[in-house]
Scaffold this motif. Structure first.
Motif, PDB file in Angstrom:
ATOM      1  N   ARG A  47     -16.417  41.243 -49.944  1.00 51.47           N
ATOM      2  CA  ARG A  47     -15.770  42.301 -49.179  1.00 51.47           C
ATOM      3  C   ARG A  47     -14.321  41.967 -48.849  1.00 51.47           C
ATOM      4  O   ARG A  47     -13.573  42.820 -48.360  1.00 51.47           O
ATOM      5  N   LEU A  48     -13.922  40.724 -49.087  1.00 53.16           N
ATOM      6  CA  LEU A  48     -12.554  40.285 -48.881  1.00 53.16           C
ATOM      7  C   LEU A  48     -11.827  40.250 -50.217  1.00 53.16           C
ATOM      8  O   LEU A  48     -12.448  40.166 -51.279  1.00 53.16           O
ATOM      9  N   GLY A  49     -10.517  40.295 -50.176  1.00 54.35           N
ATOM     10  CA  GLY A  49      -9.727  40.228 -51.400  1.00 54.35           C
ATOM     11  C   GLY A  49      -9.018  38.898 -51.537  1.00 54.35           C
ATOM     12  O   GLY A  49      -8.945  38.104 -50.589  1.00 54.35           O
ATOM     13  N   VAL A  50      -8.485  38.655 -52.721  1.00 51.68           N
ATOM     14  CA  VAL A  50      -7.708  37.449 -53.006  1.00 51.68           C
ATOM     15  C   VAL A  50      -6.445  37.879 -53.740  1.00 51.68           C
ATOM     16  O   VAL A  50      -6.513  38.642 -54.709  1.00 51.68           O
ATOM     17  N   THR A  51      -5.294  37.389 -53.288  1.00 59.42           N
ATOM     18  CA  THR A  51      -4.050  37.710 -53.989  1.00 59.42           C
ATOM     19  C   THR A  51      -3.521  36.543 -54.807  1.00 59.42           C
ATOM     20  O   THR A  51      -2.927  36.745 -55.872  1.00 59.42           O
ATOM     21  N   ASP A  52      -3.718  35.315 -54.338  1.00 54.76           N
ATOM     22  CA  ASP A  52      -3.282  34.160 -55.121  1.00 54.76           C
ATOM     23  C   ASP A  52      -4.007  32.906 -54.657  1.00 54.76           C
ATOM     24  O   ASP A  52      -4.584  32.873 -53.568  1.00 54.76           O
ATOM     25  N   ALA A  53      -3.962  31.891 -55.494  1.00 54.19           N
ATOM     26  CA  ALA A  53      -4.551  30.589 -55.176  1.00 54.19           C
ATOM     27  C   ALA A  53      -3.762  29.534 -55.945  1.00 54.19           C
ATOM     28  O   ALA A  53      -3.677  29.593 -57.178  1.00 54.19           O
ATOM     29  N   ASP A  54      -3.182  28.593 -55.226  1.00 52.51           N
ATOM     30  CA  ASP A  54      -2.354  27.550 -55.828  1.00 52.51           C
ATOM     31  C   ASP A  54      -2.927  26.177 -55.529  1.00 52.51           C
ATOM     32  O   ASP A  54      -3.572  25.974 -54.491  1.00 52.51           O
ATOM     33  N   VAL A  55      -2.656  25.232 -56.420  1.00 52.88           N
ATOM     34  CA  VAL A  55      -3.160  23.861 -56.283  1.00 52.88           C
ATOM     35  C   VAL A  55      -1.977  22.927 -56.068  1.00 52.88           C
ATOM     36  O   VAL A  55      -0.937  23.072 -56.718  1.00 52.88           O
TER      37      VAL A  55
ATOM     38  N   GLY B 271      -2.071  10.059 -51.438  1.00 51.60           N
ATOM     39  CA  GLY B 271      -3.115   9.292 -50.779  1.00 51.60           C
ATOM     40  C   GLY B 271      -4.508   9.838 -50.957  1.00 51.60           C
ATOM     41  O   GLY B 271      -5.456   9.338 -50.336  1.00 51.60           O
ATOM     42  N   SER B 272      -4.672  10.858 -51.803  1.00 49.36           N
ATOM     43  CA  SER B 272      -5.992  11.427 -52.029  1.00 49.36           C
ATOM     44  C   SER B 272      -6.258  11.550 -53.523  1.00 49.36           C
ATOM     45  O   SER B 272      -5.326  11.704 -54.323  1.00 49.36           O
ATOM     46  N   ASP B 273      -7.538  11.492 -53.893  1.00 54.90           N
ATOM     47  CA  ASP B 273      -7.910  11.712 -55.287  1.00 54.90           C
ATOM     48  C   ASP B 273      -8.212  13.191 -55.553  1.00 54.90           C
ATOM     49  O   ASP B 273      -8.612  13.555 -56.660  1.00 54.90           O
ATOM     50  N   HIS B 274      -8.042  14.028 -54.535  1.00 56.64           N
ATOM     51  CA  HIS B 274      -8.216  15.469 -54.684  1.00 56.64           C
ATOM     52  C   HIS B 274      -6.870  16.160 -54.511  1.00 56.64           C
ATOM     53  O   HIS B 274      -5.970  15.640 -53.828  1.00 56.64           O
ATOM     54  N   ARG B 275      -6.755  17.349 -55.071  1.00 56.92           N
ATOM     55  CA  ARG B 275      -5.606  18.207 -54.815  1.00 56.92           C
ATOM     56  C   ARG B 275      -6.027  19.314 -53.856  1.00 56.92           C
ATOM     57  O   ARG B 275      -7.203  19.696 -53.816  1.00 56.92           O
ATOM     58  N   ALA B 276      -5.088  19.779 -53.076  1.00 59.01           N
ATOM     59  CA  ALA B 276      -5.367  20.838 -52.100  1.00 59.01           C
ATOM     60  C   ALA B 276      -5.283  22.204 -52.769  1.00 59.01           C
ATOM     61  O   ALA B 276      -4.552  22.390 -53.740  1.00 59.01           O
ATOM     62  N   ILE B 277      -6.029  23.155 -52.233  1.00 60.66           N
ATOM     63  CA  ILE B 277      -5.943  24.550 -52.664  1.00 60.66           C
ATOM     64  C   ILE B 277      -5.450  25.380 -51.494  1.00 60.66           C
ATOM     65  O   ILE B 277      -5.958  25.262 -50.370  1.00 60.66           O
ATOM     66  N   ILE B 278      -4.453  26.206 -51.754  1.00 57.76           N
ATOM     67  CA  ILE B 278      -3.975  27.174 -50.774  1.00 57.76           C
ATOM     68  C   ILE B 278      -4.169  28.565 -51.373  1.00 57.76           C
ATOM     69  O   ILE B 278      -3.673  28.840 -52.475  1.00 57.76           O
ATOM     70  N   ALA B 279      -4.895  29.408 -50.684  1.00 53.52           N
ATOM     71  CA  ALA B 279      -5.193  30.743 -51.188  1.00 53.52           C
ATOM     72  C   ALA B 279      -4.838  31.786 -50.133  1.00 53.52           C
ATOM     73  O   ALA B 279      -4.952  31.543 -48.934  1.00 53.52           O
ATOM     74  N   GLU B 280      -4.400  32.938 -50.611  1.00 55.39           N
ATOM     75  CA  GLU B 280      -4.172  34.073 -49.720  1.00 55.39           C
ATOM     76  C   GLU B 280      -5.309  35.050 -49.873  1.00 55.39           C
ATOM     77  O   GLU B 280      -5.580  35.516 -50.985  1.00 55.39           O
ATOM     78  N   VAL B 281      -5.986  35.330 -48.782  1.00 56.76           N
ATOM     79  CA  VAL B 281      -7.092  36.267 -48.799  1.00 56.76           C
ATOM     80  C   VAL B 281      -6.697  37.513 -48.022  1.00 56.76           C
ATOM     81  O   VAL B 281      -5.799  37.485 -47.173  1.00 56.76           O
ATOM     82  N   VAL B 282      -7.361  38.607 -48.323  1.00 55.42           N
ATOM     83  CA  VAL B 282      -7.080  39.883 -47.686  1.00 55.42           C
ATOM     84  C   VAL B 282      -8.329  40.333 -46.920  1.00 55.42           C
ATOM     85  O   VAL B 282      -9.414  40.482 -47.516  1.00 55.42           O
ATOM     86  N   LEU B 283      -8.177  40.509 -45.631  1.00 55.13           N
ATOM     87  CA  LEU B 283      -9.281  40.906 -44.767  1.00 55.13           C
ATOM     88  C   LEU B 283      -9.178  42.402 -44.482  1.00 55.13           C
ATOM     89  O   LEU B 283      -8.096  42.885 -44.107  1.00 55.13           O
ATOM     90  N   PRO B 284     -10.249  43.143 -44.652  1.00 55.84           N
ATOM     91  CA  PRO B 284     -10.214  44.564 -44.308  1.00 55.84           C
ATOM     92  C   PRO B 284      -9.835  44.756 -42.843  1.00 55.84           C
ATOM     93  O   PRO B 284     -10.256  43.988 -41.973  1.00 55.84           O
ATOM     94  N   ALA B 285      -9.062  45.771 -42.577  1.00 55.14           N
ATOM     95  CA  ALA B 285      -8.661  46.049 -41.203  1.00 55.14           C
ATOM     96  C   ALA B 285      -9.874  46.385 -40.353  1.00 55.14           C
ATOM     97  O   ALA B 285     -10.850  46.976 -40.832  1.00 55.14           O
ATOM     98  N   ALA B 286      -9.823  45.987 -39.098  1.00 57.55           N
ATOM     99  CA  ALA B 286     -10.943  46.246 -38.193  1.00 57.55           C
ATOM    100  C   ALA B 286     -11.085  47.747 -37.965  1.00 57.55           C
ATOM    101  O   ALA B 286     -10.096  48.472 -37.915  1.00 57.55           O
TER     102      ALA B 286
END
Length: 330
Positions: free
Chosen positions: A302-310, A315-330
């Motif tokens: 029910r939510l949307g996604v506009t982008d997701a970057d890595v 100091g970590s063996d993982h990379r971070a993910i940053i994503a923009e999600v779209v929430l329906p208006a209340a």
């Protein structure tokens, strides 16, 4: 007549040897494709299946070899194998037509595995600030990391939290710009904490966010527990409150338990935006491991996604993910 027999036999033996070699090239990929389609990875195959995109890329080689030598049956099997693997893997490199609602309240979220709490806290805070991150999920979150994040100013950016810091790999943290109601931490079957809570960004309906961290399938002995942890992750509830699960899932989209979780009503943010083949774990702390994609941001359908970057995290063996999600208006 007797002197010509060896001359005839040698090419025949070479042809037979080449045919055996060709099928040795073709059959492993074919078996791999069948197991992947059926979701039948078990035992050691669970670890190996994380590398399915590499097998898909390699599967073109038997096709070319079979066609070049006019071995039509082998070529047909190799071609079918290539098509199956490509159909399962390639869509991750292209943005989906259905990324969910694109109008509403936009919110950026971030997940990062801190590798026993040793990741660069100042860099994480800088990513939060520079990318306007409203929700941050952390795994392998230690008391020392909690202190360093506070000293770097995370509390000024994300003043609300649900924290379950622990030394080792079991700690979990969730930070938010918005008040967190019902904050709590649950312990999964692999004895990893998963911090969660409910937020309500201004103008949007409330939703649950959770820092996910199922057990890793680091040996054959724990594969059943790995599968049980994934099966125990909260399913989407189409008639309930929307949920975002983000974190280190220790599984790729080629693992059946993760696909079943997504099929309950989530979409993978990186997959939906065409970044689903970007590695998030492997060589980032110097290990000689090909990159694989085991960190994810799963959002309710029910939510949307506009982008997701890595992003690389020192100091970590993982990379971070940053994503923009779209929430329906209340």
């Amino acid at each position: 007549m007797t002197t010509s027999a060896p001359a005839i036999a040698k090419p025949s033996k070479r042809r037979a040897a080449w045919l055996v070699l060709l099928w040795l090239l073709v059959l492993p990929g074919a078996v791999w494709a069948v197991l992947r389609v059926g979701g039948w990875e078990r035992g050691l195959l669970v670890q190996l299946f994380a590398f399915t995109p590499y097998v898909a890329a390699w599967s073109v080689v038997p096709v070319v070899a079979a066609l070049a030598t006019r071995r039509w049956l082998a070529a047909a099997v190799a071609a079918l194998t290539f098509v199956l693997l490509a159909a399962m893997v390639l869509p991750r490199a292209f943005a989906d037509g259905d990324r969910g609602p694109q109008t509403g309240v936009k919110m950026r979220v971030m997940t990062s595995n801190m590798l026993f709490g040793g990741a660069d806290a100042a860099q994480i805070v800088r990513f939060v600030r520079d990318n306007d991150v409203a929700v941050l999920a952390l795994q392998e979150f230690s008391p020392t990391a909690q202190t360093r994040l506070a000293e770097a100013g995370l509390g000024q950016l994300l003043p609300y939290s649900s924290l379950g810091a622990e030394f080792g790999a079991g700690g979990s943290g969730l930070y938010s710009r918005f008040p967190i109601t019902s904050p709590d931490v649950r312990v999964n079957g692999g004895f990893f904490n998963q911090a969660y809570g409910t937020i309500q960004p201004p103008g949007a309906a409330p939703l649950t966010v959770e820092s996910a961290h199922p057990l890793a399938p680091f040996s054959v002995d724990v594969v059943d527990r790995w599968r049980a942890d994934l099966e125990a992750e909260p399913r989407a509830e189409p008639k309930g409150m929307p949920r975002i699960l983000l974190g280190d899932f220790n599984a790729t989209l080629d693992h059946q338990p993760l696909r079943e979780l997504i099929d309950s009503g989530y979409r993978d943010a990186a997959d939906a935006t065409g970044n689903g083949l970007i590695g998030t774990w492997g060589p980032y702390d110097g290990d000689l491991i090909p990159p694989v994609t085991i960190d994810h941001v799963l959002v309710d359908n029910r939510l949307g996604v506009t982008d997701a970057d890595v992003h690389d995290i020192d100091g970590s063996d993982h990379r971070a993910i940053i994503a923009e999600v779209v929430l329906p208006a209340a």
